[in-house]
Design a protein around this motif. Structure first.
Motif, PDB file in Angstrom:
ATOM      1  N   UNK A 110     -40.531   4.003 -53.715  1.00 13.50           N
ATOM      2  CA  UNK A 110     -41.455   3.532 -54.742  1.00 13.50           C
ATOM      3  C   UNK A 110     -42.776   4.271 -54.581  1.00 13.50           C
ATOM      4  N   UNK A 111     -43.166   4.993 -55.620  1.00 10.15           N
ATOM      5  CA  UNK A 111     -44.421   5.731 -55.634  1.00 10.15           C
ATOM      6  C   UNK A 111     -45.314   5.160 -56.724  1.00 10.15           C
ATOM      7  N   UNK A 112     -46.507   5.715 -56.830  1.00  7.50           N
ATOM      8  CA  UNK A 112     -47.472   5.177 -57.788  1.00  7.50           C
ATOM      9  C   UNK A 112     -46.953   5.232 -59.222  1.00  7.50           C
ATOM     10  N   UNK A 113     -46.169   6.245 -59.545  1.00 11.44           N
ATOM     11  CA  UNK A 113     -45.678   6.407 -60.920  1.00 11.44           C
ATOM     12  C   UNK A 113     -44.184   6.144 -61.048  1.00 11.44           C
ATOM     13  N   UNK A 114     -43.592   5.501 -60.062  1.00 12.95           N
ATOM     14  CA  UNK A 114     -42.157   5.218 -60.088  1.00 12.95           C
ATOM     15  C   UNK A 114     -41.864   4.032 -60.992  1.00 12.95           C
ATOM     16  N   UNK A 115     -40.559   3.749 -61.170  1.00 14.11           N
ATOM     17  CA  UNK A 115     -40.103   2.628 -62.001  1.00 14.11           C
ATOM     18  C   UNK A 115     -39.356   1.667 -61.072  1.00 14.11           C
ATOM     19  N   UNK A 116     -40.081   0.813 -60.345  1.00 17.45           N
ATOM     20  CA  UNK A 116     -39.443   0.056 -59.257  1.00 17.45           C
ATOM     21  C   UNK A 116     -38.439  -0.988 -59.689  1.00 17.45           C
ATOM     22  N   UNK A 117     -38.523  -1.483 -60.918  1.00 16.91           N
ATOM     23  CA  UNK A 117     -37.606  -2.543 -61.326  1.00 16.91           C
ATOM     24  C   UNK A 117     -36.267  -2.001 -61.820  1.00 16.91           C
ATOM     25  N   UNK A 118     -36.043  -0.709 -61.700  1.00 13.59           N
ATOM     26  CA  UNK A 118     -34.818  -0.104 -62.217  1.00 13.59           C
ATOM     27  C   UNK A 118     -33.799   0.212 -61.126  1.00 13.59           C
ATOM     28  N   UNK A 119     -34.097  -0.056 -59.870  1.00 10.52           N
ATOM     29  CA  UNK A 119     -33.218   0.357 -58.781  1.00 10.52           C
ATOM     30  C   UNK A 119     -32.215  -0.747 -58.479  1.00 10.52           C
ATOM     31  N   UNK A 120     -30.962  -0.520 -58.867  1.00  9.74           N
ATOM     32  CA  UNK A 120     -29.868  -1.456 -58.616  1.00  9.74           C
ATOM     33  C   UNK A 120     -28.951  -0.810 -57.581  1.00  9.74           C
ATOM     34  N   UNK A 121     -29.134  -1.198 -56.326  1.00 12.72           N
ATOM     35  CA  UNK A 121     -28.411  -0.532 -55.245  1.00 12.72           C
ATOM     36  C   UNK A 121     -26.906  -0.648 -55.407  1.00 12.72           C
ATOM     37  N   UNK A 122     -26.405  -1.824 -55.790  1.00  8.20           N
ATOM     38  CA  UNK A 122     -24.957  -2.004 -55.934  1.00  8.20           C
ATOM     39  C   UNK A 122     -24.392  -1.076 -57.005  1.00  8.20           C
ATOM     40  N   UNK A 123     -25.087  -0.985 -58.132  1.00  7.38           N
ATOM     41  CA  UNK A 123     -24.638  -0.119 -59.212  1.00  7.38           C
ATOM     42  C   UNK A 123     -24.670   1.352 -58.780  1.00  7.38           C
ATOM     43  N   UNK A 124     -25.735   1.762 -58.106  1.00  9.72           N
ATOM     44  CA  UNK A 124     -25.843   3.151 -57.668  1.00  9.72           C
ATOM     45  C   UNK A 124     -24.786   3.481 -56.616  1.00  9.72           C
ATOM     46  N   UNK A 125     -24.458   2.526 -55.752  1.00 10.16           N
ATOM     47  CA  UNK A 125     -23.411   2.741 -54.759  1.00 10.16           C
ATOM     48  C   UNK A 125     -22.061   2.965 -55.429  1.00 10.16           C
ATOM     49  N   UNK A 126     -21.777   2.189 -56.471  1.00 15.01           N
ATOM     50  CA  UNK A 126     -20.530   2.361 -57.213  1.00 15.01           C
ATOM     51  C   UNK A 126     -20.467   3.736 -57.871  1.00 15.01           C
ATOM     52  N   UNK A 127     -21.575   4.175 -58.446  1.00 15.03           N
ATOM     53  CA  UNK A 127     -21.610   5.494 -59.079  1.00 15.03           C
ATOM     54  C   UNK A 127     -21.375   6.588 -58.046  1.00 15.03           C
ATOM     55  N   UNK A 128     -21.985   6.446 -56.863  1.00 18.77           N
ATOM     56  CA  UNK A 128     -21.774   7.430 -55.806  1.00 18.77           C
ATOM     57  C   UNK A 128     -20.315   7.445 -55.359  1.00 18.77           C
ATOM     58  N   UNK A 129     -19.706   6.268 -55.247  1.00 19.83           N
ATOM     59  CA  UNK A 129     -18.300   6.199 -54.841  1.00 19.83           C
ATOM     60  C   UNK A 129     -17.410   6.898 -55.852  1.00 19.83           C
ATOM     61  N   UNK A 130     -17.605   6.631 -57.131  1.00 18.63           N
ATOM     62  CA  UNK A 130     -16.777   7.248 -58.159  1.00 18.63           C
ATOM     63  C   UNK A 130     -16.984   8.759 -58.201  1.00 18.63           C
ATOM     64  N   UNK A 131     -18.220   9.205 -57.994  1.00 19.68           N
ATOM     65  CA  UNK A 131     -18.479  10.643 -57.974  1.00 19.68           C
ATOM     66  C   UNK A 131     -17.796  11.305 -56.779  1.00 19.68           C
ATOM     67  N   UNK A 132     -17.799  10.633 -55.625  1.00 19.18           N
ATOM     68  CA  UNK A 132     -17.122  11.175 -54.442  1.00 19.18           C
ATOM     69  C   UNK A 132     -15.619  11.272 -54.670  1.00 19.18           C
ATOM     70  N   UNK A 133     -15.044  10.272 -55.344  1.00 18.07           N
ATOM     71  CA  UNK A 133     -13.616  10.318 -55.653  1.00 18.07           C
ATOM     72  C   UNK A 133     -13.286  11.516 -56.531  1.00 18.07           C
ATOM     73  N   UNK A 134     -14.151  11.804 -57.497  1.00 16.04           N
ATOM     74  CA  UNK A 134     -13.879  12.878 -58.444  1.00 16.04           C
ATOM     75  C   UNK A 134     -14.094  14.267 -57.852  1.00 16.04           C
ATOM     76  N   UNK A 135     -15.106  14.414 -56.997  1.00 18.65           N
ATOM     77  CA  UNK A 135     -15.451  15.761 -56.526  1.00 18.65           C
ATOM     78  C   UNK A 135     -14.759  16.132 -55.223  1.00 18.65           C
TER      79      UNK A 135
END
Length: 242
Positions: A110-135
């Motif tokens: 989180x920085x001065x100009x970041x968007x802190x309310x948009x970080x959904x760790x569970x959702x981002x973890x799922x996206x990373x998992x699916x990307x790892x499966x594909x690549x």
């Protein structure tokens, strides 16, 4: 038909069935039209890549049966990406592409100009998992909780940290000499504030670098920096086909 490639959190041992993760059973049965006995490929980030087969599928439940190793597990060696929190779609895109590019860990800050309310760790973890499966990588990058930038720096382990610093007199990232992959810090849309860059520069493990003569969007900067580091110090430079 393609063979599904699936991440599991369970240990992989020949002949010992493991349960599919939530959503995988429905994907295999309803989307891929797979049935019991069909081939799958499995990985968990620890035990390498395994060929296997499907056990019984019932609605969203399925059993995965490892049969034999295809590739051993390499050591985790990619760069760590510290990424200022962005809007949801941009952040998800960065996570997907950082996974494909081999980032070992992704740490939202989180920085001065970041968007802190948009970080959904569970959702981002799922996206990373699916990307790892594909690549076809053999692990999923660690996805950390978002923390303030100063907290991330206070807890830093001393690994060299390259900061993409627009509008600063900094050497080009492309001049990076060979060596172990450093960590990368990319700021938000609008960039770091002057006081943030001054504070960063005071840390002995931080080096400011330039990503070229143009002002890049935050997500473009993250992908560009990872690609350069991987080409000079990462597995792009050392990869050979088996």
């Amino acid at each position: 038909m393609s063979i599904p490639r699936l991440f599991t959190e369970h240990d992989l041992r020949a002949g010992i069935a493991v349960p599919a993760a939530p959503g995988q059973g429905r994907y295999l049965g309803a989307v891929m039209r797979k049935k019991e006995g069909d081939a799958v490929v499995l990985f968990n980030g620890r035990d390498g890549e395994w060929r296997g087969r499907l056990g019984p599928i019932r609605k969203d439940d399925a059993a995965l049966i490892p049969e034999g190793m295809i590739r051993p597990q390499p050591p985790a060696a990619g760069p760590v990406l510290l990424m200022a929190a962005l809007k949801r779609e941009a952040m998800e895109w960065v996570v997907e592409k950082a996974t494909e590019l081999g980032a070992r860990a992704i740490r939202p800050v989180i920085t001065a100009r970041a968007v802190p309310d948009r970080v959904n760790r569970a959702r981002l973890t799922l996206i990373a998992r699916e990307a790892a499966e594909q690549c076809e990588r053999l692990d999923v990058p660690e996805m950390a909780e978002a923390v303030p930038l100063h907290a991330a720096l206070d807890a830093w382990d001393g690994t060299p940290l390259l900061v993409a610093a627009e509008r600063r007199d900094a050497p080009p990232l492309a001049n990076l000499p060979p060596g172990p992959p450093p960590a990368i810090l990319v700021g938000p849309e609008g960039g770091f504030t002057g006081p943030e860059l001054d504070a960063l520069a005071r840390h002995p493990f931080v080096a400011l670098v330039s990503l070229g003569p143009r002002i890049l969007r935050a997500e473009t900067a993250a992908v560009s920096a990872l690609a350069v580091v991987q080409a000079i110090r990462g597995d792009w430079a050392h990869h050979t086909d088996e």
